[in-house]
Design an enzyme around this catalytic site. Structure first.
Site, mmCIF file in Angstrom:
data_model
loop_
_atom_site.group_PDB
_atom_site.id
_atom_site.type_symbol
_atom_site.label_atom_id
_atom_site.label_comp_id
_atom_site.label_asym_id
_atom_site.label_seq_id
_atom_site.Cartn_x
_atom_site.Cartn_y
_atom_site.Cartn_z
ATOM 1 N NE ARG A 113 -3.133 0.962 2.769
ATOM 2 C CZ ARG A 113 -3.594 1.383 3.932
ATOM 3 N NH1 ARG A 113 -3.862 0.532 4.876
ATOM 4 N NH2 ARG A 113 -3.813 2.651 4.143
ATOM 5 C CG LEU A 114 0.966 4.095 -3.417
ATOM 6 C CD1 LEU A 114 0.373 5.178 -4.289
ATOM 7 C CD2 LEU A 114 2.473 4.039 -3.611
ATOM 8 C CB ALA A 115 -1.293 4.703 2.989
ATOM 9 C CE LYS A 116 -0.941 0.607 6.800
ATOM 10 N NZ LYS A 116 -1.265 1.172 8.043
ATOM 11 N NE ARG A 117 5.752 2.521 -2.390
ATOM 12 C CZ ARG A 117 6.528 1.839 -3.224
ATOM 13 N NH1 ARG A 117 6.392 0.551 -3.334
ATOM 14 N NH2 ARG A 117 7.432 2.460 -3.948
#
Ligand code: GLU
Length: 271
Positions: free
Chosen positions: A234-238
């Site tokens: 997930r982009l949010a977690k990267r």
């Protein structure tokens, strides 16, 4: 009238995942001649920062999004949340919880089988002069409403709030929790369609329960897939995923980015 909203928490910079979500909510309303609203979810006074609000507004404007009413700030609506809490308290559905994080972690990993939800340690603890949050007595709440359903992408979903146990509705350090504030505000702002990421799907079970308890209108939900990077994460977690502010500062064209997200990214978010 169809009304959607984008409701970021100003605890950091927006990234591509936020942009995709905001565009989906915005376009859902625009395609139906409806209204799109912006709400800043800043009840968490320790993590929210005013400078992030300014950046959010610049980011969304850069993407070409417009909203139809003055921005609503949750920090200015605490009296509404307090009134909702009072109602739930009068129904006998809230209790004070004095547990510390460490105590909760310990209770949840008890040797006789680890539990995934708060085990109700304080359910009958009564009133004492110590810092406390307010929890919903889930069994009592569900007994009061009976079975509930809500709609996601037009399909009926059976609400399963019990799986999350006695959730916190007012924190020790914040006068309302996300669950309470978001439910009260979506109703108060006349939101008919909640377009948001699939990471909030489970939260909707709680929101549906609160709507039933507080006699609030039930919006239709459209949880979308989350944007992921090439590695599927997930982009949010990267770590280091580029922020919209950084792209803007690097001279990227916001309208072109929005067009790309519409064409590629958000298309995959529609289901
Ligand atoms: N404020 C929440 C967040 O930033 C989103 C709330 C919602 O869309 O319901 O994750």
């Amino acid at each position: 009238m169809v009304t959607t909203r984008f409701a970021p928490s100003p605890t950091g910079r927006l990234h591509l995942g936020h942009a995709a979500s905001a565009i989906l909510a915005h376009d859902y309303a625009r395609e139906r001649g409806g209204r799109f609203l912006l709400r800043i979810e800043d009840i968490d006074g320790t993590r929210s920062r005013p400078e992030h609000v300014a950046t959010i507004v610049e980011d969304l404007t850069w993407l070409g999004l417009t909203w139809d009413a003055p921005i609503v700030f949750q920090s200015q609506r605490l009296d509404r949340y307090a009134a909702a809490l009072d109602r739930l308290r009068e129904m006998g559905l809230l209790y004070r919880c004095y547990c510390t994080r460490a105590e909760i972690a310990e209770a949840m990993s008890a040797p006789h089988g680890a539990v995934a939800v708060y085990p109700g340690t304080c359910r009958h603890a009564g009133e004492r002069d110590a810092p406390h949050c307010w929890r919903l007595d889930m069994a009592a709440a569900v007994a009061r409403t009976g079975p509930l359903t809500w709609r996601d992408h037009g399909r009926a979903v059976v609400a399963d709030p019990q799986a999350q146990g006695d959730v916190v509705l007012a924190r020790k350090d914040a006068p309302a929790s996300y669950h309470l504030a978001v439910t009260v505000d979506d109703a108060a702002q006349g939101v008919t369609d909640v377009v948001r990421g699939r990471d909030l799907f489970e939260a909707t079970h709680i929101h549906r329960l609160l709507q039933a308890l507080l006699d609030l209108r039930v919006p239709d939900y459209h949880h979308h897939a989350l944007l992921t990077g090439p590695d599927g994460e997930r982009l949010a977690k990267r770590h280091g995923a580029p922020t919209l502010a950084a792209m803007r500062a690097a001279g990227e064209d916001g309208a072109a980015l929005a067009a790309r997200l519409r064409a590629i990214g958000t298309a995959s978010c529609r289901t």
